[in-house]
Design an enzyme around this catalytic site. Structure first.
Site, PDB file in Angstrom:
ATOM      1  N   CYS A   1       1.003  -1.237  -0.127  1.00 20.62           N
ATOM      2  CA  CYS A   1      -0.004  -0.043  -0.106  1.00 20.62           C
ATOM      3  C   CYS A   1       0.899   1.202   0.106  1.00 20.62           C
ATOM      4  CB  CYS A   1      -0.857  -0.018   1.202  1.00 20.62           C
ATOM      5  SG  CYS A   1      -1.879   1.641   1.465  1.00 20.62           S
TER       6      CYS A   1
ATOM      7  N   ASN B   1     -13.628   8.470  -2.527  1.00 21.33           N
ATOM      8  CA  ASN B   1     -14.242   7.398  -3.300  1.00 21.33           C
ATOM      9  C   ASN B   1     -14.295   5.822  -2.467  1.00 21.33           C
ATOM     10  OD1 ASN B   1     -14.049   9.111  -5.598  1.00 21.33           O
ATOM     11  ND2 ASN B   1     -11.972   8.823  -5.698  1.00 21.33           N
TER      12      ASN B   1
ATOM     13  N   HIS C   1      -8.521   7.496   1.938  1.00 19.75           N
ATOM     14  CA  HIS C   1      -8.228   8.909   1.707  1.00 19.75           C
ATOM     15  C   HIS C   1      -9.199   9.756   1.411  1.00 19.75           C
ATOM     16  CE1 HIS C   1      -7.451   6.610  -2.080  1.00 19.75           C
ATOM     17  NE2 HIS C   1      -7.452   7.950  -2.849  1.00 19.75           N
TER      18      HIS C   1
END
Length: 128
Positions: free
Chosen positions: A7, A85, A98
């Site tokens: 990540c 999102n 985020h």
């Protein structure tokens, strides 16, 4: 702190962090859509806003206000778009939560009305 090796948000350099609290960090977006475009990112690896605990959510809210104050001071934007999102169908490509904080400036778009509705351009203009 929970991390995932592959990540990109779990591998942030300390120099990239512009603000933080016990639960989250703030960085400037590496591919900004506007001057000052920032990301609020949990220190704990979670994919979705809906996975945050109440304490984490409240800390995110507090850091959002701090981020706005910093951006107001540094860049003096005229407005903001704030977005998340959640899920592939919503356009999420990095599955570490985020929150985008995008400063907006007078004249940065010919007609900014509709804001985030432009995700669906055919539905963005609702006032005609």
């Amino acid at each position: 702190m929970t991390t995932a090796p592959s990540c990109p948000f779990c591998q942030l350099a300390a120099a990239d962090i512009v603000a933080e609290n016990a639960f989250h960090v703030v960085i400037r977006d590496r591919f900004p859509v506007s001057l000052g475009h920032s990301l609020l990112i949990p220190k704990r690896h979670v994919a979705s806003l809906f996975e945050l605990t109440a304490e984490e959510f409240n800390a995110l809210h507090e850091l959002l206000h701090i981020t706005k104050q910093q951006l107001d001071t540094q860049y003096q934007p005229a407005g903001y778009n704030v977005g998340v999102n959640v899920g592939e169908a919503a356009g999420q490509t990095v599955f570490h939560l985020h929150v985008h904080v995008m400063p907006r400036y007078v004249g940065d778009q010919e007609d900014p009305r509709g804001g985030v509705r432009w995700v669906f351009p055919e539905k963005a203009v609702y006032w005609e």
